[in-house]
Scaffold this motif. Structure first.
Motif, PDB file in Angstrom:
ATOM      1  N   LYS A  38     -13.048  -4.373  -4.277  1.00 24.63           N
ATOM      2  CA  LYS A  38     -12.813  -4.122  -2.853  1.00 24.63           C
ATOM      3  C   LYS A  38     -11.346  -3.942  -2.479  1.00 24.63           C
ATOM      4  O   LYS A  38     -11.032  -3.555  -1.371  1.00 24.63           O
ATOM      5  N   LEU A  39     -10.428  -4.228  -3.377  1.00 26.02           N
ATOM      6  CA  LEU A  39      -8.990  -4.169  -3.067  1.00 26.02           C
ATOM      7  C   LEU A  39      -8.311  -3.052  -3.863  1.00 26.02           C
ATOM      8  O   LEU A  39      -7.421  -3.298  -4.675  1.00 26.02           O
ATOM      9  N   ASP A  40      -8.727  -1.803  -3.635  1.00 29.20           N
ATOM     10  CA  ASP A  40      -8.152  -0.677  -4.368  1.00 29.20           C
ATOM     11  C   ASP A  40      -6.670  -0.518  -4.033  1.00 29.20           C
ATOM     12  O   ASP A  40      -6.288  -0.487  -2.863  1.00 29.20           O
ATOM     13  N   LYS A  59      18.140   6.079   1.765  1.00 34.01           N
ATOM     14  CA  LYS A  59      17.448   4.966   1.118  1.00 34.01           C
ATOM     15  C   LYS A  59      16.158   5.453   0.481  1.00 34.01           C
ATOM     16  O   LYS A  59      15.665   6.539   0.780  1.00 34.01           O
ATOM     17  N   ILE A  60      15.640   4.606  -0.384  1.00 33.37           N
ATOM     18  CA  ILE A  60      14.393   4.892  -1.075  1.00 33.37           C
ATOM     19  C   ILE A  60      13.530   3.634  -1.033  1.00 33.37           C
ATOM     20  O   ILE A  60      14.063   2.516  -1.084  1.00 33.37           O
ATOM     21  N   ARG A  61      12.228   3.803  -0.892  1.00 34.18           N
ATOM     22  CA  ARG A  61      11.285   2.677  -0.861  1.00 34.18           C
ATOM     23  C   ARG A  61      10.148   2.932  -1.842  1.00 34.18           C
ATOM     24  O   ARG A  61       9.609   4.025  -1.897  1.00 34.18           O
ATOM     25  N   TRP A  62       9.797   1.904  -2.561  1.00 36.68           N
ATOM     26  CA  TRP A  62       8.607   1.918  -3.394  1.00 36.68           C
ATOM     27  C   TRP A  62       7.618   0.946  -2.771  1.00 36.68           C
ATOM     28  O   TRP A  62       8.006  -0.142  -2.342  1.00 36.68           O
ATOM     29  N   GLY A  63       6.349   1.306  -2.723  1.00 38.84           N
ATOM     30  CA  GLY A  63       5.378   0.453  -2.057  1.00 38.84           C
ATOM     31  C   GLY A  63       4.089   0.283  -2.843  1.00 38.84           C
ATOM     32  O   GLY A  63       3.661   1.163  -3.587  1.00 38.84           O
ATOM     33  N   LEU A  64       3.477  -0.874  -2.674  1.00 30.43           N
ATOM     34  CA  LEU A  64       2.164  -1.192  -3.219  1.00 30.43           C
ATOM     35  C   LEU A  64       1.339  -1.749  -2.063  1.00 30.43           C
ATOM     36  O   LEU A  64       1.757  -2.702  -1.405  1.00 30.43           O
ATOM     37  N   GLU A  65       0.180  -1.148  -1.808  1.00 31.10           N
ATOM     38  CA  GLU A  65      -0.622  -1.505  -0.640  1.00 31.10           C
ATOM     39  C   GLU A  65      -2.084  -1.665  -1.029  1.00 31.10           C
ATOM     40  O   GLU A  65      -2.573  -1.008  -1.941  1.00 31.10           O
ATOM     41  N   THR A  66      -2.755  -2.550  -0.322  1.00 30.67           N
ATOM     42  CA  THR A  66      -4.197  -2.688  -0.465  1.00 30.67           C
ATOM     43  C   THR A  66      -4.780  -3.081   0.882  1.00 30.67           C
ATOM     44  O   THR A  66      -4.054  -3.544   1.757  1.00 30.67           O
ATOM     45  N   GLU A  67      -6.072  -2.857   1.029  1.00 39.53           N
ATOM     46  CA  GLU A  67      -6.728  -3.261   2.267  1.00 39.53           C
ATOM     47  C   GLU A  67      -8.107  -3.820   1.964  1.00 39.53           C
ATOM     48  O   GLU A  67      -8.722  -3.475   0.956  1.00 39.53           O
ATOM     49  N   GLY A  74     -13.410  -5.168  11.179  1.00 34.17           N
ATOM     50  CA  GLY A  74     -12.138  -4.483  11.026  1.00 34.17           C
ATOM     51  C   GLY A  74     -11.636  -4.499   9.600  1.00 34.17           C
ATOM     52  O   GLY A  74     -12.393  -4.715   8.658  1.00 34.17           O
ATOM     53  N   LYS A  75     -10.338  -4.251   9.450  1.00 34.22           N
ATOM     54  CA  LYS A  75      -9.742  -4.260   8.114  1.00 34.22           C
ATOM     55  C   LYS A  75      -8.363  -4.906   8.134  1.00 34.22           C
ATOM     56  O   LYS A  75      -7.616  -4.801   9.102  1.00 34.22           O
ATOM     57  N   LEU A  76      -8.045  -5.569   7.054  1.00 36.20           N
ATOM     58  CA  LEU A  76      -6.764  -6.244   6.845  1.00 36.20           C
ATOM     59  C   LEU A  76      -5.982  -5.453   5.806  1.00 36.20           C
ATOM     60  O   LEU A  76      -6.508  -5.132   4.737  1.00 36.20           O
ATOM     61  N   THR A  77      -4.734  -5.127   6.125  1.00 33.60           N
ATOM     62  CA  THR A  77      -3.879  -4.371   5.218  1.00 33.60           C
ATOM     63  C   THR A  77      -2.674  -5.223   4.828  1.00 33.60           C
ATOM     64  O   THR A  77      -2.057  -5.864   5.676  1.00 33.60           O
ATOM     65  N   THR A  99       1.996  -6.754   6.978  1.00 35.95           N
ATOM     66  CA  THR A  99       0.579  -7.075   7.116  1.00 35.95           C
ATOM     67  C   THR A  99       0.079  -6.424   8.392  1.00 35.95           C
ATOM     68  O   THR A  99       0.835  -6.263   9.357  1.00 35.95           O
ATOM     69  N   GLY A 100      -1.171  -6.056   8.400  1.00 30.05           N
ATOM     70  CA  GLY A 100      -1.740  -5.453   9.590  1.00 30.05           C
ATOM     71  C   GLY A 100      -3.233  -5.709   9.660  1.00 30.05           C
ATOM     72  O   GLY A 100      -3.901  -5.946   8.649  1.00 30.05           O
ATOM     73  N   TYR A 101      -3.733  -5.714  10.879  1.00 35.27           N
ATOM     74  CA  TYR A 101      -5.154  -5.888  11.098  1.00 35.27           C
ATOM     75  C   TYR A 101      -5.588  -4.861  12.139  1.00 35.27           C
ATOM     76  O   TYR A 101      -4.958  -4.737  13.178  1.00 35.27           O
ATOM     77  N   ALA A 102      -6.640  -4.116  11.844  1.00 30.97           N
ATOM     78  CA  ALA A 102      -7.133  -3.105  12.764  1.00 30.97           C
ATOM     79  C   ALA A 102      -8.634  -3.314  12.969  1.00 30.97           C
ATOM     80  O   ALA A 102      -9.352  -3.662  12.036  1.00 30.97           O
TER      81      ALA A 102
END
Length: 105
Positions: A38-40, A59-67, A74-77, A99-102
């Motif tokens: 569930k956490l792709d 600047k440069i940003r590297w990111g790793l995200e899951t939801e 809803g969903k938590l990111t 973090t986010g919640y929608a």
């Protein structure tokens, strides 16, 4: 996809104020679908270029995200970013957690 977004950002890192500058952001990413998981994860990279000086990458940003999607709630990111200044003398490195919640009504 092209999107216009305005963001005001004030920072005071290590006692040094950074001036507000307008940027163009170039972002790309890839998501990996793990079967029966569930956490792709989604990996992304963002590169910022100053609008006033077309030759200056800032600047440069590297990111790793899951939801995580909750049924009917809803969903938590959660996103972890590493940001590095490119054209500064100290090459500041920042670790950011978003973090986010929608949800829909």
């Amino acid at each position: 996809r092209v999107r216009f977004q305005y963001k005001w950002d004030y920072r005071n890192l290590r006692g040094k104020e950074k001036e507000t500058v307008s940027h163009l952001r170039f972002k790309t990413g890839a998501e990996y679908n793990i079967p029966k998981w569930k956490l792709d994860p989604e990996l992304s990279i963002e590169i910022y270029r100053e609008l006033g000086d077309a030759s200056k990458w800032s600047k440069i940003r590297w990111g790793l995200e899951t939801e995580y999607k909750f049924k009917k709630l809803g969903k938590l990111t959660i996103k972890y970013l590493i940001e590095q200044d490119i054209n500064s003398t100290d090459h500041l490195l920042a670790h950011i957690i978003n973090t986010g919640y929608a949800f829909s009504i």
